[in-house]
Scaffold this active site. Structure first.
Site, PDB file in Angstrom:
ATOM      1  N   PRO A   2     -41.028 -67.085 -35.292  1.00 11.29           N
ATOM      2  CA  PRO A   2     -40.065 -68.326 -35.556  1.00 11.29           C
ATOM      3  C   PRO A   2     -38.912 -68.364 -36.200  1.00 11.29           C
ATOM      4  O   PRO A   2     -39.482 -68.056 -37.169  1.00 11.29           O
ATOM      5  CB  PRO A   2     -41.432 -69.038 -35.858  1.00 11.29           C
ATOM      6  CG  PRO A   2     -41.899 -68.761 -35.812  1.00 11.29           C
ATOM      7  CD  PRO A   2     -42.360 -67.434 -35.520  1.00 11.29           C
ATOM      8  N   GLU A   3     -37.638 -68.861 -35.613  1.00  9.17           N
ATOM      9  CA  GLU A   3     -36.148 -68.620 -36.578  1.00  9.17           C
ATOM     10  C   GLU A   3     -35.901 -70.495 -36.922  1.00  9.17           C
ATOM     11  O   GLU A   3     -37.093 -70.826 -36.305  1.00  9.17           O
ATOM     12  CB  GLU A   3     -35.387 -67.875 -35.672  1.00  9.17           C
ATOM     13  CG  GLU A   3     -36.052 -65.674 -35.533  1.00  9.17           C
ATOM     14  CD  GLU A   3     -35.371 -65.281 -35.152  1.00  9.17           C
ATOM     15  OE1 GLU A   3     -33.826 -64.992 -35.075  1.00  9.17           O
ATOM     16  OE2 GLU A   3     -35.591 -64.610 -34.439  1.00  9.17           O
ATOM     17  N   LYS A  58     -36.031 -70.947 -42.410  1.00 11.22           N
ATOM     18  CA  LYS A  58     -37.707 -71.439 -41.308  1.00 11.22           C
ATOM     19  C   LYS A  58     -38.249 -71.674 -42.305  1.00 11.22           C
ATOM     20  O   LYS A  58     -39.493 -71.346 -42.056  1.00 11.22           O
ATOM     21  CB  LYS A  58     -37.988 -69.974 -41.121  1.00 11.22           C
ATOM     22  CG  LYS A  58     -36.696 -68.770 -40.877  1.00 11.22           C
ATOM     23  CD  LYS A  58     -36.407 -67.606 -40.848  1.00 11.22           C
ATOM     24  CE  LYS A  58     -35.677 -66.681 -40.192  1.00 11.22           C
ATOM     25  NZ  LYS A  58     -35.992 -64.778 -40.431  1.00 11.22           N
ATOM     26  N   ARG A 273     -34.607 -52.918 -38.822  1.00 15.22           N
ATOM     27  CA  ARG A 273     -35.021 -53.423 -37.916  1.00 15.22           C
ATOM     28  C   ARG A 273     -34.817 -53.051 -36.083  1.00 15.22           C
ATOM     29  O   ARG A 273     -33.519 -53.049 -36.067  1.00 15.22           O
ATOM     30  CB  ARG A 273     -34.566 -55.068 -38.023  1.00 15.22           C
ATOM     31  CG  ARG A 273     -35.184 -55.761 -38.790  1.00 15.22           C
ATOM     32  CD  ARG A 273     -36.732 -56.104 -38.840  1.00 15.22           C
ATOM     33  NE  ARG A 273     -37.370 -56.451 -40.154  1.00 15.22           N
ATOM     34  CZ  ARG A 273     -38.266 -55.682 -40.416  1.00 15.22           C
ATOM     35  NH1 ARG A 273     -38.556 -54.415 -39.884  1.00 15.22           N
ATOM     36  NH2 ARG A 273     -38.846 -56.070 -41.614  1.00 15.22           N
TER      37      ARG A 273
END
Length: 283
Positions: A2-3, A58, A273
């Site tokens: 979820p962004e 978010k 990342r």
DNA sequence: CTTCTTGTTACTGA
DNA sequence: ATCAGTAACAAGAA
């Protein structure tokens, strides 16, 4: 994960069904999911009505009639799903895409007159908490500009890029800088702007700064339109997958052909990342 | 068994 | 004070 587009989709879904409803009961199945003392959490929200549903970055914010705010952060695998009692099946509520609720990952249930809000989270990083107005303002103030608001202006964006030396992707994901961009959309935004994620922020030309600025708005707006990206666990407020997964151009496409130029998509690490980019058309 | 996944924060060092 | 970089967290998939 979820962004911004996913949280915004959930926000819109929940606003439609929750505003005006009164919280009748609360079931906390995993105490650590609720920050603070469980009894106090319960006491503060039972009887309150939902006045509005907002989002900051978010973070999902349910404004209560008491003046407090009920916050949810989905982190990586959190789901926030509302079911009305018409969908009751044996043992719970059955949803086509995720099955019966509650399930083994349901950590918190907020019960209304007709319907229940289920907070599920496989990885257990997500949380819920209640804060007062003062605390709410402090939390909101820590976030950077909302990229889809009128406050997001090119001049200030460019000025901030020019004084930073870090990799542009790392900066895009910094919540104190811009609110709501995570790993998937950072890769997609860099691709759309034809900029390598490893480029130092202060090395971008004016043309590249402009391309990045418009890519941020374009990608996020489009992702909301398609109701977000489901990579592993994300579902909307009704338990359905997002449609933007089919629109991804680089994320999770390592070693595949670039959909724009036919080059090869490379995967490296930036800021710890997984990072995907085209070795040919992202300069 | 190891490695990989990510949002956020704590910590380190400059 | 500000900035940048990295480890840690959890749990499941491969």
């Amino acid at each position: 994960m979820p962004e911004l587009p996913e949280v915004e989709t959930v926000r819109r879904d929940l606003a439609q069904v929750l505003v005006g409803r009164q919280i009748k009961a609360v079931e906390i199945r995993r105490a650590a999911t609720v920050l603070g003392v469980s009894i106090a959490f319960r006491k503060k929200i039972i009887g309150a009505r939902i006045k509005n549903v907002e989002r900051r970055g978010k973070l999902l914010i349910l404004l209560l009639s008491t003046g407090d705010a009920l916050l949810f952060h989905l982190k990586m695998t959190g789901q926030l799903i509302f079911c009305n009692h018409k969908t009751v099946v044996a043992g719970g509520r059955n949803l086509p895409e995720i099955g019966a609720l509650p399930n083994k990952w349901t950590h918190l249930l907020i019960k209304f007159d007709r319907g229940t809000l289920f907070f599920n989270d496989q990885r257990q990083f997500g949380y819920s908490r209640v804060v007062n107005k003062n605390e709410m303002e402090k939390i909101k103030a820590k976030y950077g500009v909302e990229p889809l608001s009128a406050q997001f202006k090119f001049a200030e964006f460019a000025k901030n890029l020019a004084r930073r030396t870090t990799a542009i992707k790392a900066l895009l994901m910094k919540q104190e800088f811009i609110a709501g961009i995570g790993n998937i959309y950072a890769d997609e935004i860099c691709f759309a702007a034809k900029v390598r994620p490893t480029r130092h922020a202060n090395s971008l030309s004016l043309t590249e700064q402009r391309a990045l600025f418009s890519a941020i708005k374009k990608i996020l707006t489009s992702a909301i339109k398609f109701r977000g990206t489901t990579f592993s666990d994300y579902v909307d407020g009704a338990g359905k997958s997002g449609g933007f997964s089919k629109k991804l151009k680089v994320y999770d496409r390592a070693h595949k052909k670039c959909l724009r130029c036919g080059g090869i998509i490379s995967k490296i690490r930036v800021g710890g990342r997984g990072t995907h980019f085209c070795t040919s058309c992202q300069k």
